[in-house]
Design a protein around this motif. Sequence first.
Motif, PDB file in Angstrom:
ATOM      1  N   VAL A   1      -0.936   7.935   3.084  1.00  0.00           N
ATOM      2  CA  VAL A   1      -1.365   6.353   3.327  1.00  0.00           C
ATOM      3  C   VAL A   1      -0.523   5.460   4.398  1.00  0.00           C
TER       4      VAL A   1
ATOM      5  N   CYS B   1      -5.538  -2.952  -2.333  1.00  0.00           N
ATOM      6  CA  CYS B   1      -4.555  -2.526  -3.325  1.00  0.00           C
ATOM      7  C   CYS B   1      -5.300  -1.901  -4.443  1.00  0.00           C
TER       8      CYS B   1
ATOM      9  N   SER C   1     -13.852   1.207  -4.779  1.00  0.00           N
ATOM     10  CA  SER C   1     -12.882   1.287  -6.225  1.00  0.00           C
ATOM     11  C   SER C   1     -13.548   1.484  -7.406  1.00  0.00           C
TER      12      SER C   1
ATOM     13  N   ALA D   1      -4.829   6.878  -5.395  1.00  0.00           N
ATOM     14  CA  ALA D   1      -3.467   7.310  -5.639  1.00  0.00           C
ATOM     15  C   ALA D   1      -3.385   7.986  -7.145  1.00  0.00           C
TER      16      ALA D   1
ATOM     17  N   THR E   1       1.776   2.880  -3.711  1.00  0.00           N
ATOM     18  CA  THR E   1       1.282   4.523  -3.863  1.00  0.00           C
ATOM     19  C   THR E   1       2.336   5.469  -4.182  1.00  0.00           C
TER      20      THR E   1
ATOM     21  N   PHE F   1      -6.669   1.624  -3.095  1.00  0.00           N
ATOM     22  CA  PHE F   1      -5.566   2.599  -2.650  1.00  0.00           C
ATOM     23  C   PHE F   1      -4.941   3.159  -3.906  1.00  0.00           C
ATOM     24  N   TYR F   2      -4.794   2.214  -4.853  1.00  0.00           N
ATOM     25  CA  TYR F   2      -3.979   2.458  -6.084  1.00  0.00           C
ATOM     26  C   TYR F   2      -4.848   3.295  -6.803  1.00  0.00           C
TER      27      TYR F   2
ATOM     28  N   LEU G   1       0.793  -1.224  -0.029  1.00  0.00           N
ATOM     29  CA  LEU G   1      -0.034   0.006  -0.008  1.00  0.00           C
ATOM     30  C   LEU G   1       0.883   1.288  -0.003  1.00  0.00           C
TER      31      LEU G   1
ATOM     32  N   ILE H   1       2.046   7.478  -7.900  1.00  0.00           N
ATOM     33  CA  ILE H   1       2.100   8.823  -7.934  1.00  0.00           C
ATOM     34  C   ILE H   1       3.418   9.519  -8.586  1.00  0.00           C
TER      35      ILE H   1
ATOM     36  N   GLY I   1       1.255  11.834  -1.099  1.00  0.00           N
ATOM     37  CA  GLY I   1       0.443  10.668  -0.994  1.00  0.00           C
ATOM     38  C   GLY I   1       0.607   9.510  -0.336  1.00  0.00           C
ATOM     39  N   SER I   2       1.909   8.972  -0.356  1.00  0.00           N
ATOM     40  CA  SER I   2       2.397   7.739   0.239  1.00  0.00           C
ATOM     41  C   SER I   2       2.434   8.133   1.832  1.00  0.00           C
TER      42      SER I   2
END
Length: 587
Positions: free
Chosen positions: A238, A209, A316, A216, A132, A212-213, A128, A136, A234-235
């Motif tokens: 998370v 995933c 999602s 991102a 991410t 979150f992806y 994650l 990005i 961004g990361s």
Amino acid sequence: MMLNLIDKIGDWNPQLLRELKGRLKFFNVAIAVATSLLLQLVVVLYQFREFPNDKYSLTGAYCGLRQVYEQKQNQFYQELDQSRIAEFNDFFSRNFCPQNEIDWQLWWQDHWEYIFLSLSVIFVFTLLVAGTFLLINDLAKEETRGTLNFIRLSPQSETTILTGKLLGVPSFIYLIILVAVPLHLWAGLTVKIAFSYILSYYAILAASCILFYSAALIFGLLSRWFSGFQPWLGSGAVLLFLCTTMGLASSYNNLNHSSAWFRLFNPWDITNYLFPNLFHLSNASPLTYLQFFYLPLGKSIVSVVGLHLLNLGLCSYGILQALKRCFRNPQALIISKKQSYLVVAFCQLMMWGFTLQVANNNFKLHEQIAENIIYLALYNFVLILSLIAVLSPHRQDVQDWARYRHQGVSSHKSVWQDLIWAEKSPALVAIAINLTIVTIPWLAWISFTSVFDPNDRQSFLGNDIGRFKILLAIALSISLMMIYATIAQLILLLKTPKRSFWAMGTLGAAMFLPPMILGFIGVSSWKHPTVWLFSTFPWAGIEYSGTTTIFMALLAELSVLALLNFQLTRQVRLAGESATKALLAGR
């Protein structure tokens, strides 16, 4: 064979082939495999720090003489002979547990369990956070090099391009995890964890995933002003989310409230539910007692895992739809008005579903909702404000809609249909519909409260006056949100630059300055409730205000709303005039 596989990947998804060719080179693959093997070696060797050697303590967890030692110690302490206690402790401090008294089976079981749980946590953070960051960062580099515009112009569909990004960009991370999966599986099966539980964990991790992806990617597309700081921001967000929710999951927190929905987005609660020894809680996982509209979903692993997968899948899907809308045109609205109605309805379903849970046999309906009323009001407040920011079109869009509406497909539709569905039309009607969707559960609650609690005259809704006051309070909140939406739309119709920042600044001042000033000068809601009725938090003064006072405050806010909408209608009409007509009219 490898060339045929590559050709098939290229035929299926050219964008994925492009990403894999740029990343899965021999040197990168070797580094990924070596990193994964080194990580596994560190996890295995770290557990051996507690290996029971020939100097293993008699009080160790794996020593078979531990109970005998503790019984002797308790006996000496009961005799209260301090000299013998010191002698006893000195004797056993110089003696160690014999190797034949060590429970090796228990040690190896704990050893493999530690490896399994450690890898489970590492998988979550690696996939994650690192995934991410890579996504990005990739979008930022594509934007800097100018290749992102070429991708937008390619004949591939948005779904193909985004799928290629999701599968290809974090391929280095995928390879690290895949190399570690055999050890993870072996450790889990060795300690007799059900294979279905492990598969459920993998399914939850894969769904997380995707969510979150996708988030991102949309963050990378919409936050270009952060420049090179985007990946770290961004990361980092998370990582902060995972650490915060890990702390919540490691301490026993019940889920009998509306915020339980947001706990479904973190992988820790469900991981602890599947593997109870993850956080070494004395009680069962809070998910065991989870309910949704009084349905005991936590009683079955199938329903718990299904709820998580359904929630992650629907969210999602919504984010991917927003990605498809703004990928080709970054200036487009993230969601359409039609989609906003579905989003608001889904949020109400989830929040009210987790609100209506039974904490104990004597818990009444109005008490359950009263405990969640602040959460529900706050979440909906943030939700509507977000929709105002997302759905309100700028001057050029409104101008195009007002000037050319009669020439397009919408010429056969009424103005009201355009205001409800058209993307470039003002968002006031759409905001009003969303507020109506938010209000429907509250009205249902007020209507059916008497069925559940007909004789309680002490509760907030225990009589008709209290019921009427709460209806006026809801109307007051709706009128206030409509005023904010109208002000935002009026500012976005101005010709000044940076209208979005002006709109955010004005709304922020209108929402937070009045209550801050009132609190600073000491105007309390119980002494001067009328003043608080006109602030962002009218609920603070409702309890201490009369019904007539609340009704007059509502009329005042409706009057302000009518004047603002009259001005908005005039501005839209002027914006829709042709340049020639405006010139002839002297404007």
